[in-house]
Structure formats: structure tokens, C-alpha cells
Design a protein around this motif. Structure first.
Motif, mmCIF file in Angstrom:
data_model
loop_
_atom_site.group_PDB
_atom_site.id
_atom_site.type_symbol
_atom_site.label_atom_id
_atom_site.label_comp_id
_atom_site.label_asym_id
_atom_site.label_seq_id
_atom_site.Cartn_x
_atom_site.Cartn_y
_atom_site.Cartn_z
ATOM 1 N N LEU A 93 32.164 66.157 25.545
ATOM 2 C CA LEU A 93 31.119 66.624 26.454
ATOM 3 C C LEU A 93 30.019 65.573 26.622
ATOM 4 C CD1 LEU A 93 30.775 70.358 25.372
ATOM 5 C CD2 LEU A 93 31.553 69.536 27.580
ATOM 6 N N PHE A 94 29.580 64.993 25.495
ATOM 7 C CA PHE A 94 28.539 63.966 25.570
ATOM 8 C C PHE A 94 29.034 62.756 26.371
ATOM 9 C CE2 PHE A 94 24.714 64.392 22.655
ATOM 10 C CZ PHE A 94 24.746 65.778 22.671
ATOM 11 N N ASP A 95 30.275 62.346 26.140
ATOM 12 C CA ASP A 95 30.840 61.208 26.882
ATOM 13 C C ASP A 95 30.897 61.521 28.375
ATOM 14 O OD1 ASP A 95 31.141 59.843 24.504
ATOM 15 O OD2 ASP A 95 33.290 60.256 24.318
ATOM 16 N N GLU A 96 31.297 62.746 28.702
ATOM 17 C CA GLU A 96 31.391 63.160 30.107
ATOM 18 C C GLU A 96 30.015 63.147 30.772
ATOM 19 O OE1 GLU A 96 32.133 67.330 32.537
ATOM 20 O OE2 GLU A 96 33.239 67.011 30.658
ATOM 21 N N TRP A 97 29.012 63.696 30.094
ATOM 22 C CA TRP A 97 27.659 63.738 30.672
ATOM 23 C C TRP A 97 27.075 62.336 30.795
ATOM 24 C CZ3 TRP A 97 26.317 68.141 26.763
ATOM 25 C CH2 TRP A 97 26.865 69.336 27.215
ATOM 26 N N TYR A 98 27.359 61.475 29.826
ATOM 27 C CA TYR A 98 26.872 60.092 29.891
ATOM 28 C C TYR A 98 27.480 59.385 31.102
ATOM 29 C CZ TYR A 98 26.515 55.114 28.795
ATOM 30 O OH TYR A 98 26.280 53.759 28.862
ATOM 31 N N GLU A 99 28.782 59.552 31.315
ATOM 32 C CA GLU A 99 29.461 58.874 32.421
ATOM 33 C C GLU A 99 28.969 59.383 33.778
ATOM 34 O OE1 GLU A 99 31.399 56.327 32.350
ATOM 35 O OE2 GLU A 99 31.439 56.185 30.164
ATOM 36 N N LYS A 100 28.549 60.638 33.838
ATOM 37 C CA LYS A 100 28.078 61.186 35.110
ATOM 38 C C LYS A 100 26.748 60.589 35.547
ATOM 39 C CE LYS A 100 30.414 65.667 35.187
ATOM 40 N NZ LYS A 100 30.248 67.139 35.171
ATOM 41 N N THR A 106 23.055 68.760 33.013
ATOM 42 C CA THR A 106 22.329 69.221 31.819
ATOM 43 C C THR A 106 21.019 68.456 31.632
ATOM 44 O OG1 THR A 106 23.305 67.619 30.274
ATOM 45 C CG2 THR A 106 24.544 69.672 30.684
ATOM 46 N N PHE A 107 20.911 67.296 32.250
ATOM 47 C CA PHE A 107 19.743 66.416 32.132
ATOM 48 C C PHE A 107 19.544 65.892 30.702
ATOM 49 C CE2 PHE A 107 18.816 67.856 36.325
ATOM 50 C CZ PHE A 107 18.047 66.854 36.908
ATOM 51 N N LEU A 108 20.555 66.029 29.855
ATOM 52 C CA LEU A 108 20.436 65.475 28.508
ATOM 53 C C LEU A 108 20.439 63.948 28.555
ATOM 54 C CD1 LEU A 108 22.759 67.809 26.377
ATOM 55 C CD2 LEU A 108 20.272 67.870 26.601
ATOM 56 N N PHE A 109 21.153 63.380 29.534
ATOM 57 C CA PHE A 109 21.261 61.927 29.637
ATOM 58 C C PHE A 109 20.493 61.359 30.833
ATOM 59 C CE2 PHE A 109 24.830 62.843 26.878
ATOM 60 C CZ PHE A 109 24.883 61.748 26.036
ATOM 61 N N ARG A 110 19.980 62.198 31.689
ATOM 62 C CA ARG A 110 19.344 61.733 32.919
ATOM 63 C C ARG A 110 17.984 61.099 32.668
ATOM 64 N NH1 ARG A 110 20.909 64.972 37.610
ATOM 65 N NH2 ARG A 110 19.072 64.133 38.673
ATOM 66 N N LEU A 172 29.530 62.091 15.802
ATOM 67 C CA LEU A 172 29.229 61.541 17.126
ATOM 68 C C LEU A 172 29.187 60.017 17.091
ATOM 69 C CD1 LEU A 172 28.527 62.634 19.990
ATOM 70 C CD2 LEU A 172 26.120 62.346 19.382
ATOM 71 N N VAL A 173 29.848 59.398 18.060
ATOM 72 C CA VAL A 173 29.889 57.939 18.140
ATOM 73 C C VAL A 173 29.592 57.499 19.574
ATOM 74 C CG1 VAL A 173 31.644 57.784 16.321
ATOM 75 C CG2 VAL A 173 32.363 57.825 18.728
ATOM 76 N N ILE A 174 29.245 56.229 19.725
ATOM 77 C CA ILE A 174 29.288 55.613 21.039
ATOM 78 C C ILE A 174 30.485 54.679 21.033
ATOM 79 C CG2 ILE A 174 26.820 55.793 21.531
ATOM 80 C CD1 ILE A 174 26.595 52.788 20.789
ATOM 81 N N ARG A 175 31.180 54.602 22.163
ATOM 82 C CA ARG A 175 32.366 53.752 22.248
ATOM 83 C C ARG A 175 32.083 52.590 23.183
ATOM 84 N NH1 ARG A 175 35.279 58.966 22.625
ATOM 85 N NH2 ARG A 175 36.092 59.444 20.556
ATOM 86 N N ILE A 176 32.413 51.386 22.708
ATOM 87 C CA ILE A 176 32.154 50.163 23.459
ATOM 88 C C ILE A 176 33.497 49.536 23.846
ATOM 89 C CG2 ILE A 176 30.960 47.962 23.477
ATOM 90 C CD1 ILE A 176 29.152 50.452 23.057
#
Length: 597
Positions: A93-100, A106-110, A172-176
Motif C-alpha cells: 500500500l505504501f509503495d502504491e501511494w508513493y508511486e501515485k 490518502t495524502f500520506l505522501f502528497r 517497512l523498507v524503501i526499495r532502490i
């Protein structure tokens, strides 16, 4: 003296039952002794009068609501729908929202800014979530007679969503992304550490998968592919995305502790820089900050939620709660006692030691007993022992400190600020920005004058349960007894509620320790966590007897109402039979999800 002797006696007993915990607490006790810190008992809710507890219980939630209204300005937007599969995956979900990006509803990443207003979208972060969770029955079906098993949110699905967030946050991770996993010129493969491999995206010639761990005493990694789970050697796959964990979950930590800044630099240099990544170091840091900020905004959303959702205590240790919510920093002598500070530091780093065992072979001016083969003696720890070199100290304007400075009572607060906060600036500053919506939300005036234990118990739920506490919160409405079949059956139901059901819970709790209770609470409420019962006296689990359930049926639940439904025939008040039904219900419900409710 009596209190001290009692602690010594408890430590001696602990050595026999839990050697690791005994070692940790002994180290804490030694730290107190080395710095001459007077031990002060940490306050608990029982230390406050009933009137004080009632005052906090009523006033703090009201102040939070007032602050929410101030931020919203009386204009709350329409609820947004968040749909998830039966098995909630927070990472996806976090990856999906980040990519959007700017399309993240959700405005969590906006970005909150618009035109000349830096906080234009702040209130949209607080928009009500309408969580819908899919469900799969044990036979794999997703519908019953054409009825979709998607759970519509009236409280239960949101609680499940928050519980999943608490359970999975540590992973939770970030993927590079990288272009190749073989270093140019050397031919050596990108190193995949056994301890930090989880979350790495890999690919074989057939499909992609995610590394979930490694098999001890082997050279194989556990990889989750879409088609199957497999055990692979390093040469069986290529790495597509390097994972950087956002939280340190090592055994030396109590709860989730954000990673230090140097980890990001270290992984970038060793696993990303020379492997054709499309991201430079600043872009890696920017992504990490966005994820931390999103976590902070998630915290904020839950704190402001009218449904009184509770976060697990394990996701925000008390030290970071004091810093992020109360604005109490290590140097705050009036608000943070040395005793509490030492304890809280120990909780986020159990290896911290004021005096370390140091190798002395060849060193002069140290007397060693010739009859003992002793090469290590306790020596005062220095700032360098905790990664604080002269360059770092100069950067943070610690002119009077050098890397060889020894830890003392006088500089202990400075040290804690440096090793717990300044070395984690990427995470701490981003979490703070998320929790406060970059300064829009003002929690400090609310929480600063409230004891930290009260803030903790009001906002966070403890995942450790006591069966008697759960039993004490079972409740039944007299009108829910099923009277249509006569008074005799009603008496049977009353006996089941007061005696048979509690005894069945005690039997199952003894059998499976806490595992059964955790499963049961999750099945009934949608969350694996109970709010602190001292601060939530009205919290109840409703019991209902249903004529639509026979003694052979599994029990059902309504998570939104926190209601457990039993057969109207009360299992003939056979505690063994009810125990079997409860155990099977929790086991099947774990996989069936909302299809059982």
C-alpha cells in the motif's frame, strides 16, 4: 534500601528464568551506578488518584478534538475509500501511494503546498478513512450465494487496518532500483547480507519475487514469488531493487527504533552507487524522508480518529513519544529526570554501557593480576565508542567535546541527544514533520503538562494481554438473552456467560499462553491490541446468544460492535465443548477473515 534489596532479589530470580533479560537489567543497574544516578520508580496509572485519572481521561481527548477542529477549520472532506485484500500488506500500500505521487488520495505522501500556501492540503490528511477489506473463505471462495464478502467499514475494518500497520511497520523498507547486480570490472555480485536482505526485490528468468529472509546454517534465501515460495542460492537470482529497512528491529531494541543516518550512506556506497541505479544519494534520502513522513501522518490520523483507535506501544518507544508528541528533549532537566532518561535510553539500546570491557594487552599503567589470564577490564566509555567522531561533534557545535571525551553525569544528556536523535535526523525530522503536518498541528501544549505515562496509556494499546482483564470486560445486554424458548434456556445462557465462557477462556489461555487471546481479540474487534483499560473504563466486549447458531456451529463476531455471538443453546454449559468451538473459531477465523463475521 528496602527497594534496592528487593530489586537485587528480583534480579537474582530472573537470572535463572531469563538470562538475556537478566544481563540487560544488570547492565542498566550498572549504568545507574557508574553515573551516580538515583533510581526513581517510574510512575504508573495506579500512582494517580481516581479523580486525576478521570480528569485526564476526559480532558485530553476533548483537547485533541478541539485541536482537530482547529486544523480542519470546520471543513472536513468526504471520506476516502481504501480497499485492501483479505491479507493486508502495508508495504504494498505504501509503495502504491508513493508511486501515485500527486494522485495519492490518502495524502500520506502528497506535498501539502498549493500556490503560495505551504499547508493548503493539510486538512486532507485527516479525511476519514472508509476501509474495505476483502475476504476469502477456507475453501477459497470470495462470495456466498453471489454476495461479495468485501467488509464495509463501520469500525472493524479500520481497526484491522491499523493493527496491520502496527504489526508490519517494523518490516517497512524503501526499495532502490539498480541496473545490474554485478560490479563492473570485478565481476563480483552485489552483497546481500543475511541480516538485511528482507524486502529485496529479485528476479529469476521466470518471475520476480521478494526476499523474506534466509535459512540459518545454509546459504539459501527465502523468496516469495507470485506462484510459490522458494529457497534460492544467491546465484539463482539477480537483484532488481535494494531494500533499506526504515526501522531497527534487532534484539537490543525494545520497540521500533528508526535507523541512523549513516545506514543510508553506507548502503548507498556499498550496494547502489556502483550498480547503475537511476537514483543518486539525495534521491534515496528524499524517498526515505517521504516514507518516514507518511508514517508520521499515519500516526496523526489515528490519534485524531473519532473511533478511538489505538496504536501499539511497540511502534513508538516512550523516548520517541516524549520527543515527537510532548516536545520533551533529553536536555529538558525539569521534564526529563536522569532516572527516566537512562531507562528510556536503555529501552531503545540495551547494549548501552557507561563502562565497557576493553582489551588491555600491551597497555601500560594498568595493573593486572598475574595469577589471572585477564586481558579485559572495565574502562569508561567514550563518545567515539558510540560513533561520535570529532567531525560529527564539530558539525553539531559540541566545541567542548571530542571523540575521546568520557561519558560522565555532566555530559550524559548531551550524549543521549547526539546518539538517540542527532544521528537519526533523517527519520526524526521527517516523523516530526508528518505528525505535526509541518507545524500545523500543535500537540505540545496538550501533552506537555500531562504525565508521559498518561499520554502513553491514552494513545497507545499494549499488545500483552491478561485473561482476567479480558474476562472483566465481557458484557451482555439483558435484552439480548433469547427468551423465545423459555426461561430455562435463559438461565442456561446466564450460566454460560458468568461461568462456562470465562472458564473456557482460562483453559485456552493456559494451553496456548497469549496466542489464543491475541487471536480471539483480533477476531472480535478486528485489532490485535486492547486499549489501556484503566483509561478506557467503558470499553467492553459484548456477548450475544443467537438462535441462528447451533451448538455445532463456530462462533461469529461483529467487529464494528465488538460483539461475539454464541449459540443460544449455550453448548449445554459444557466447558470442554465450548473450548473446542472457541479454539476452532479463532484458528479458522485467522484465515477466513471477515467472511466469518
Amino acid at each position: 534500601i528496602e527497594e534496592k534489596n528487593k530489586r537485587i532479589e528480583e534480579l537474582q530470580k530472573l537470572e535463572l528464568s531469563n538470562a538475556d533479560l537478566h544481563k540487560s537489567l544488570t547492565q542498566l543497574q550498572n549504568n545507574f551506578k557508574e553515573l551516580n544516578i538515583i533510581y526513581e520508580k517510574k510512575k504508573v496509572i495506579a500512582d494517580f488518584s481516581e479523580d486525576e485519572v478521570k480528569k485526564y481521561r476526559c480532558s485530553v481527548p476533548e483537547l485533541i478534538n478541539i485541536e482537530k477542529e482547529r486544523v480542519l477549520g470546520g471543513k472536513e472532506g468526504k471520506p476516502i475509500t481504501i480497499e485492501t485484500p483479505a491479507i493486508i500488506n502495508i508495504q504494498e500500500l505504501f509503495d502504491e501511494w508513493y508511486e501515485k505521487g500527486m494522485d495519492d488520495k490518502t495524502f500520506l505522501f502528497r506535498n501539502l503546498s498549493y500556490l503560495k500556501d505551504d499547508h493548503y492540503h493539510a486538512k486532507k490528511v485527516l479525511t476519514t478513512w472508509n476501509v474495505k477489506i476483502g475476504s476469502v473463505l477456507p475453501n477459497g471462495r470470495r462470495t456466498i450465494e453471489g454476495r461479495d464478502l468485501l467488509a464495509v467499514d463501520e469500525g472493524g475494518p479500520t481497526q484491522s487496518f491499523v493493527a496491520a500497520f502496527c504489526d508490519q511497520l517494523g518490516d517497512l523498507v524503501i526499495r532502490i532500483p539498480i541496473g545490474r547486480d554485478v560490479k563492473e570490472g570485478s565481476g563480483s555480485r552485489l552483497p546481500l547480507d543475511f541480516g538485511g536482505c528482507a524486502g529485496t526485490r529479485v528476479a529469476t528468468k521466470y518471475e520476480e519475487g521478494i526476499v523474506t529472509g534466509f535459512l540459518k546454517k545454509t546459504s539459501k534465501y527465502s523468496v516469495c514469488f507470485k506462484s510459490l515460495n522458494a529457497h534460492c542460492l544467491r546465484e539463482d537470482f539477480t537483484i532488481k531493487e535494494v531494500a533499506i529497512s526504515l526501522f531497527d528491529r534487532s534484539e537490543s531494541k525494545s520497540g521500533l527504533v528508526p535507523q541512523r543516518d549513516r545506514l543510508f550512506e553506507s548502503i548507498f556506497k556499498s550496494k547502489i552507487k556502483d550498480f547503475d541505479s537511476s537514483m543518486d544519494y539525495n534521491q534515496v534520502l528524499a524517498k526515505a524522508k517521504q516514507y518516514y513522513r507518511a508514517v508520521g501522518r499515519f500516526f496523526l490520523h489515528v490519534i485524531f480518529d473519532d473511533q478511538k483507535l489505538a496504536l501499539s506501544t511497540k511502534i513508538l518507544p516512550e523516548f520517541f513519544m516524549n520527543v515527537l508528541l510532548r516536545g520533551v528533549l533529553p536536555e529538558s532537566e525539569d521534564m526529563y529526570s536522569m532516572s527516566d532518561l537512562m531507562r528510556d535510553l536503555h529501552s531503545i539500546d540495551r547494549t548501552f554501557s557507561v563502562a565497557r570491557q576493553k582489551h588491555i594487552k600491551g597497555e601500560e599503567n594498568i595493573k593486572v593480576d598475574p595469577n589471572k589470564k585477564q586481558t579485559y577490564v572495565p574502562q569508561p566509555s567514550s563518545f567515539a565508542d558510540y560513533g561520535l567522531d570529532d567531525e560529527f561533534l564539530s558539525k553539531h557545535k559540541c566545541e567542548k567535546m571530542t571523540q575521546s571525551t568520557k561519558i560522565t553525569t555532566e555530559n550524559f544528556r548531551i550524549l543521549v541527544d547526539l546518539i538517540a536523535l542527532k544521528t537519526r535526523d533523517i527519520a526524526i525530522s521527517s516523523l516530526r514533520e508528518g505528525i505535526t503536518l509541518d507545524g500545523v498541528v500543535r500537540f505540545k501544549p496538550i501533552f506537555l503538562l500531562v504525565p508521559s505515562v498518561v499520554v502513553s496509556k491514552l494513545l497507545f494499546a499494549d499488545p500483552i494481554y491478561d485473561v482476567e482483564k479480558v474476562i472483566s470486560r465481557l458484557a451482555i445486554d439483558e435484552t439480548t438473552y433469547f427468551y423465545d424458548f423459555g426461561d430455562e434456556l435463559v438461565e442456561t445462557q446466564k450460566l454460560c456467560f458468568s461461568d462456562t465462557l470465562p472458564n473456557a477462556l482460562r483453559i485456552l489461555n493456559t494451553k496456548d499462553k497469549e496466542e489464543f487471546l491475541v487471536g480471539l481479540i483480533f477476531y472480535i474487534t478486528g485489532s490485535a491490541y486492547l486499549p489501556n483499560l484503566d483509561m478506557n473504563p467503558d470499553w467492553k466486549i459484548l456477548i450475544e446468544f443467537s438462535p441462528y447458531l447451533s451448538n455445532d456451529d463456530l462462533l461469529t463476531a461483529a467487529t464494528c460492535a465488538k460483539c461475539l455471538r454464541l449459540s443460544a443453546w449455550a453448548y449445554d454449559n459444557n466447558v470442554e465443548e465450548l473450548s473446542k468451538r472457541l479454539e476452532t473459531t479463532v484458528r479458522v477465523g485467522k484465515y477466513a477473515g471477515y467472511g466469518m463475521n
